[in-house]
Motif scaffolding. Sequence first.
Motif, PDB file in Angstrom:
ATOM      1  N   GLU A 213       0.685  -1.235   0.037  1.00 41.99           N
ATOM      2  CA  GLU A 213       0.273   0.382  -0.480  1.00 41.99           C
ATOM      3  C   GLU A 213       0.977   1.423   0.039  1.00 41.99           C
ATOM      4  N   SER A 214       1.875   1.325   1.096  1.00 39.68           N
ATOM      5  CA  SER A 214       2.750   2.178   0.377  1.00 39.68           C
ATOM      6  C   SER A 214       3.647   2.598  -0.079  1.00 39.68           C
ATOM      7  N   SER A 215       3.832   0.994  -1.144  1.00 38.48           N
ATOM      8  CA  SER A 215       4.806   1.823  -1.881  1.00 38.48           C
ATOM      9  C   SER A 215       3.681   2.496  -2.875  1.00 38.48           C
ATOM     10  N   GLN A 216       2.007   1.691  -3.164  1.00 36.37           N
ATOM     11  CA  GLN A 216       1.140   2.430  -3.847  1.00 36.37           C
ATOM     12  C   GLN A 216       1.565   3.553  -3.763  1.00 36.37           C
ATOM     13  N   LEU A 217       1.107   4.457  -2.665  1.00 38.16           N
ATOM     14  CA  LEU A 217       0.731   5.652  -2.503  1.00 38.16           C
ATOM     15  C   LEU A 217       2.072   6.448  -2.618  1.00 38.16           C
ATOM     16  N   LEU A 218       3.280   6.277  -2.541  1.00 41.17           N
ATOM     17  CA  LEU A 218       4.572   6.771  -2.650  1.00 41.17           C
ATOM     18  C   LEU A 218       5.253   6.777  -3.937  1.00 41.17           C
ATOM     19  N   GLY A 219       5.073   6.071  -5.007  1.00 42.07           N
ATOM     20  CA  GLY A 219       5.613   5.267  -6.351  1.00 42.07           C
ATOM     21  C   GLY A 219       6.731   5.105  -5.758  1.00 42.07           C
ATOM     22  N   ILE A 220       6.762   4.449  -4.873  1.00 39.36           N
ATOM     23  CA  ILE A 220       7.908   3.460  -4.764  1.00 39.36           C
ATOM     24  C   ILE A 220       7.832   2.020  -4.976  1.00 39.36           C
ATOM     25  N   LYS A 221       8.672   1.620  -5.855  1.00 41.45           N
ATOM     26  CA  LYS A 221       8.743   0.570  -5.742  1.00 41.45           C
ATOM     27  C   LYS A 221       9.574  -0.275  -5.360  1.00 41.45           C
ATOM     28  N   LYS A 222      10.718  -0.166  -4.734  1.00 41.91           N
ATOM     29  CA  LYS A 222      11.692  -0.734  -4.345  1.00 41.91           C
ATOM     30  C   LYS A 222      12.016  -0.884  -3.088  1.00 41.91           C
ATOM     31  N   ALA A 223      12.245  -1.780  -2.048  1.00 44.31           N
ATOM     32  CA  ALA A 223      12.326  -1.441  -0.880  1.00 44.31           C
ATOM     33  C   ALA A 223      13.237  -0.887  -0.071  1.00 44.31           C
ATOM     34  N   LYS A 224      14.993  -0.563  -1.186  1.00 45.13           N
ATOM     35  CA  LYS A 224      16.085  -0.309  -0.847  1.00 45.13           C
ATOM     36  C   LYS A 224      15.514   1.207  -0.903  1.00 45.13           C
ATOM     37  N   THR A 225      15.442   1.760  -1.913  1.00 49.39           N
ATOM     38  CA  THR A 225      14.864   2.869  -2.348  1.00 49.39           C
ATOM     39  C   THR A 225      13.545   4.001  -1.556  1.00 49.39           C
ATOM     40  N   PHE A 226      12.622   2.864  -0.726  1.00 51.90           N
ATOM     41  CA  PHE A 226      11.837   2.649   0.890  1.00 51.90           C
ATOM     42  C   PHE A 226      13.054   3.675   1.503  1.00 51.90           C
ATOM     43  N   ASP A 227      13.858   2.692   2.234  1.00 54.45           N
ATOM     44  CA  ASP A 227      14.450   2.484   3.170  1.00 54.45           C
ATOM     45  C   ASP A 227      15.480   3.977   3.262  1.00 54.45           C
ATOM     46  N   SER A 228      15.853   3.979   2.212  1.00 52.95           N
ATOM     47  CA  SER A 228      17.196   5.721   1.884  1.00 52.95           C
ATOM     48  C   SER A 228      16.200   6.781   2.146  1.00 52.95           C
ATOM     49  N   LEU A 229      14.135   6.897   1.771  1.00 54.60           N
ATOM     50  CA  LEU A 229      13.497   7.725   1.727  1.00 54.60           C
ATOM     51  C   LEU A 229      13.240   8.017   3.034  1.00 54.60           C
ATOM     52  N   ALA A 230      13.255   6.985   4.300  1.00 55.79           N
ATOM     53  CA  ALA A 230      13.120   6.533   5.078  1.00 55.79           C
ATOM     54  C   ALA A 230      14.307   7.533   6.408  1.00 55.79           C
ATOM     55  N   LEU A 231      15.063   7.043   5.829  1.00 54.27           N
ATOM     56  CA  LEU A 231      16.811   7.496   6.349  1.00 54.27           C
ATOM     57  C   LEU A 231      16.651   9.524   6.228  1.00 54.27           C
ATOM     58  N   PHE A 232      16.217   9.616   4.384  1.00 59.16           N
ATOM     59  CA  PHE A 232      16.275  10.698   4.500  1.00 59.16           C
ATOM     60  C   PHE A 232      15.393  11.812   5.162  1.00 59.16           C
ATOM     61  N   LEU A 233      14.408  11.119   5.236  1.00 63.20           N
ATOM     62  CA  LEU A 233      13.333  11.832   6.544  1.00 63.20           C
ATOM     63  C   LEU A 233      13.695  11.771   8.165  1.00 63.20           C
ATOM     64  N   GLY A 234      14.960  11.214   8.311  1.00 62.22           N
ATOM     65  CA  GLY A 234      14.919  11.173   9.646  1.00 62.22           C
ATOM     66  C   GLY A 234      14.328  10.205  10.147  1.00 62.22           C
ATOM     67  N   ILE A 235      13.702   9.137   9.488  1.00 60.86           N
ATOM     68  CA  ILE A 235      13.184   8.209  10.471  1.00 60.86           C
ATOM     69  C   ILE A 235      13.441   6.324  10.200  1.00 60.86           C
ATOM     70  N   THR A 236      14.171   6.120  11.526  1.00 54.44           N
ATOM     71  CA  THR A 236      14.950   4.873  11.704  1.00 54.44           C
ATOM     72  C   THR A 236      14.025   3.572  12.338  1.00 54.44           C
ATOM     73  N   ARG A 237      14.359   2.240  11.536  1.00 56.32           N
ATOM     74  CA  ARG A 237      13.449   1.164  12.471  1.00 56.32           C
ATOM     75  C   ARG A 237      13.617   0.628  13.225  1.00 56.32           C
TER      76      ARG A 237
END
Length: 381
Positions: free
Chosen positions: A357-381
């Motif tokens: 769902e989040s990849s559809q709403l963000l337009g991101i297909k790869k988990a690696k890209t998602f993780d990098s966006l999270a890092l840019f936003l200052g959000i960590t696991r």
Amino acid sequence: MLRVEVKPELLRWGRERAGMQIDALINRFPKYAEWESGNAQPTLKQLEKLASTVHAPIGYFFLPEPLEEPLPIPDFRTIENKPLKRPSLELLDTIDLCQRRQDWYREFALREGDGPVSHVGSASLGNDVEAVAAAIRTAISLDLEERRSLSTWTDALRRFIENVDTLGVLVMLSGIVGNNTHRKLDPAEFRGFALADDLAPLVFINGADTKAAQMFTLAHELAHLWLGESALSDSTPDSVQEREIERWCNKVAAELLVPISSLRLEYEREEKLTKSAARLARRFKVSTLVILRRIYDAGEISWDDFRHAYDAELENLKARTKGSGGNFYPTQSIRTGKRFASAIVMSTLEGRTSFTESSQLLGIKKAKTFDSLALFLGITR
């Protein structure tokens, strides 16, 4: 080979809906003209590829007649006594995507226990324009003196967006549909829209428009939210609106960005108009187009002089505008809005929203890209 019977009018509808000419499809489907004329039929595989090409669900081609797709929000674009053309697929898909993002964020806000954004629907057309503009300015902390300390009006736009985001409004700015760089938005069709909601108010700004126009669009759509009204707009500082609601929102937007009382104090009648516009644009950190409109509103120049100066300045701004790709992650947070991106990334990492769902709403297909966006936003696991 098995052929699929498809009505020619449905093929024509799908092509026109995508804004494509027959020749463009013939390059990919040599017999397309025969399909649309009814002299031949495509195979199922060909129809699937065609549906993908024109961005339509394949099921649409099996309907008894072409589907009507009215705009889902009130349309306040200038019509000048001419019928509006069919909304482009890019516009329809952008509104749909933003509505789905808004629906997700509303559920997120409810789950988080967030209260409503009280300013949504707090004004009416009968309210004084200057008073409403002052209320918006106070709510979003749009301090004139602070703006004057910024380097450029582009920096002022960035700060404007940040302040509106902090208020609780989702602000999304993009010149394409989702992340598809092949599907560009046309500022001649629309400049922005507002989706009113007490928990998830949203403003979309057409990023394909000039930077000069984007600040005014944001101010204009904020006025719609203050009225509690969703709207599709194409307003600019020079537009002469036929509808009362658009005239009111234009006046609020102009007063929000450049209070008329402040403009009168700063304006020098002996100064050349172009020089005044440039100086005051630096002073108020808005575009010269907004300043020219406010000089006219103050009664300092005639309508003809305003139109002549505005058109000349618009051409100058277009000539100086240069596109830039930029880094993906800052661009992504602008396209989806930092508030929305941060919320859905955090929810996904916490396991409350699926990656699908989040990849559809963000337009991101790869988990690696998602993780990098999270890092840019200052959000960590």
